[in-house]
Enzyme design. Sequence first.
Site, short mmCIF file in Angstrom:
data_model
loop_
_atom_site.label_atom_id
_atom_site.label_comp_id
_atom_site.label_asym_id
_atom_site.label_seq_id
_atom_site.Cartn_x
_atom_site.Cartn_y
_atom_site.Cartn_z
N GLU A 34 0.86 -1.17 0.06
CA GLU A 34 0.02 -0.04 -0.12
C GLU A 34 0.90 1.20 0.03
O GLU A 34 0.79 2.31 -0.70
CB GLU A 34 -1.01 -0.08 1.31
N LYS A 114 18.81 -10.75 1.43
CA LYS A 114 18.25 -9.51 2.00
C LYS A 114 17.72 -9.71 3.32
O LYS A 114 16.44 -10.25 3.49
CB LYS A 114 17.27 -8.68 1.01
N CYS A 425 -25.21 -24.92 17.06
CA CYS A 425 -26.71 -24.80 16.90
C CYS A 425 -27.20 -26.19 17.05
O CYS A 425 -26.76 -26.96 16.09
CB CYS A 425 -27.14 -23.97 15.75
S1 IVH Z 1 23.16 -3.55 0.69
C1 IVH Z 1 23.05 1.36 0.04
N1 IVH Z 1 22.90 -5.86 1.41
O1 IVH Z 1 18.03 -3.55 2.84
C2 IVH Z 1 22.26 0.23 0.37
N2 IVH Z 1 21.38 -4.28 2.00
O2 IVH Z 1 15.67 -2.19 1.54
C3 IVH Z 1 23.13 -0.93 0.18
N3 IVH Z 1 19.53 -5.17 3.61
O3 IVH Z 1 18.95 -0.44 3.31
C4 IVH Z 1 22.60 -1.85 1.08
N4 IVH Z 1 20.22 -7.22 3.62
O4 IVH Z 1 19.42 -2.12 5.38
C5 IVH Z 1 22.22 -4.73 1.41
N5 IVH Z 1 22.65 -8.04 1.98
C6 IVH Z 1 22.12 -6.94 2.04
C7 IVH Z 1 21.26 -6.56 2.91
C8 IVH Z 1 20.54 -5.18 2.85
C9 IVH Z 1 19.16 -6.27 4.19
C10 IVH Z 1 18.76 -3.94 3.90
C11 IVH Z 1 19.68 -2.78 4.03
C12 IVH Z 1 19.13 -1.54 3.37
C13 IVH Z 1 17.43 -2.43 2.89
C14 IVH Z 1 17.21 -1.65 1.52
#
Ligand code: IVH
Length: 674
Positions: A34, A114, A425
């Site tokens: 959203e 991530k 019921c």
């Molecule tokens: S690189 C310039 N690597 O995801 C930012 N970020 O949604 C470069 N994050 O702000 C970030 N795992 O806090 C990077 N393996 C990973 C990550 C990661 C989680 C987070 C990080 C970033 C956010 C963006």
Amino acid sequence: MKKIKYQINKLRKKILKYDYFYHTLDQPIISDAEYDFLLNKLYNLELKNKKLFNFNSPTQKVGSYLLSKFKKSEHFSPMLSLENIFDLNGYLKFENRIKKYIVNSTIDFCCELKIDGIAVNLIYEEGNLIRASTRGDGYFGENITNNIKEIQSIPLKLKGLNIPKRLEIRGEIFMLKSDFIKLNKKYFINKKKYFSNPRNAAAGSLRQINSKVTAKRHLMFFCHGFNFFKDMESCQTHYEALLICERWGLPINKKILITSNSSEIFNFYKKFEKKRLLLDFDIDGIVIKVNSIYLQKKIGVNNKWPKWAIAFKYFPKEEITRLNYVKFQVGRTGLITPVAYFDPVCISGVIIRKASLYNKKEIKKLNLHENDYVLIRRSGDVIPKIVNVILEKRLKNSKKISFPKFCPICDSNLSVNQQDNVIRCFSGLLCEAQKKKFFNHFFSKNALNASGLGPKIINKLVENKIVLNLIDFFFLKIEQLKNIDKIGEKKSYNIIETISKSKKTTIKRFIYALGIFSVGELISEKLANYFNLINNIIYASEKELASINGVGKIIANNIFNYFSILENRKLIKDLLRVLYILPNKNNLINYKTSIFLNKNVVITGIFNSYSRKKMKEILKNLGANINSKVSKKTELLIYGKKYGRKFLDAKKTNIKMINEKEFDLLIEKYKLKN
Ligand code: IVH
């Protein structure tokens, strides 16, 4: 123009409010999807109306207000975010953009998980941790040094060689799912509240004024970025830099893929999409980064994200949406199940509109009110469930939803069934909901199998009072049907035909069709084989019923109770007048004296005179339980040609083994006896 200005301002205010809830209070009040939708809308409006551009617009910010309880600290280099993509096409576009920077050469990418946590920035000087902060607005973060120092996996002092004078480390603080569950249990006992997910629990634990609270929460850290402030000859790539950080004592996540091949990247994405439920920490996608540091610099950044990296995200597993209403459904056996209907949301790629609230206890636990915003999750990534209510969004004076005292269909008193502690019921067929469901069940595929007589038609017939009881179905006339909404003459004929065909049925189907509580297909089959005649079941004692393998005391009691009710016996009598119940196929043999009765049998190999299916059918009709594997329970193995492992397993033990000839003889002998 005035209207657009108003629209833009309204959107900006809205998004800034959501930012505050998300970044500052760690209490998101709308779903990511959203939020993205609103931000995108604003972005496009601003693009078309450049005059209304404003530096303070949320489209120009990385996110997050600062919480006043912490001091501000400025980042040496801005903490940016990442651009999101959700499909292969998005990734290929990113790759094409990157390829413009370097011609005729392959580009290596570093793919990482991530982590769904909280971004932090750590500053080390002479190898000592001197400052730690949250991302804040990307330029200034909250100084949370004292709290970070309580996290065990973050070293206070780095070890090893070549540590730069000043070092900036970027990474993610997160909580293990297993720790989250433990914490929530304790948290509920003390505070009567839950954290909605590990990310919120980690954020709440990190932003504690008292760092001793952070210490107790068992937070984890992975490093995924760095700024060395100097060029290091030994380090040309992002991956090499991560390994160096690891040698200095900073934890990194090892699930990394270096490749220049887009299908390998896609496989990595898919692999962890499947595996993510098994990981003990939440991930919301993978991050794909250009591996060469030289190239990263060449490609550069914009004001929101680095252009050399991208987040390839998974569809969210949870969403926030608005509750529309709760419907109290009445099941075939009178069971009342509350079901919540909400504005549709897309979770893990599936549109979800409703979720079961199971029972009275669950409704009480959630404390739902009309129009509440609720967090929806697909538990085990399949079944939708309301996790909790977003209290900040509750409307003033909204009414609490509570379990009804009367049946929503027939208005009779609801009461708790002592046997299974659920609310029912008890009006039976006097309740229209139960009547419709029972009629539907009676003619369903595994019961009388009147294909073409589905819920829509049955419900119409009941609502129009064309059928008052089951017997009425068997005396329907075209004239009664054809004028009912959309049925018409041809369909009326088909309905009568299908009902007429369904009259010829088996004893097993008939028992199942009666819809006796806890008597499913399997028990119906056992009863059919044991008793052979419906009248024998009606007058069977509870003891005899319970003696049948697989039936047991509780089911026997349900069956006995069902047949003790006069109306039920009358219904069966009437039905037997219109139905033709076929005798059991293999009941030439007297089932009760069968030596196979209740025996656990395994079969293996190929037989001359029987398909495996046929042999199983004969054995089942003789009362045997067919098992797929040889186990301690097994009492007999029947083997044919080309037998398999089961033969060898049985041989090792004392299990009785017979071949096809012996099996034939047993049956023959049997038939002769009776
Ligand atoms: S690189 C310039 N690597 O995801 C930012 N970020 O949604 C470069 N994050 O702000 C970030 N795992 O806090 C990077 N393996 C990973 C990550 C990661 C989680 C987070 C990080 C970033 C956010 C963006």
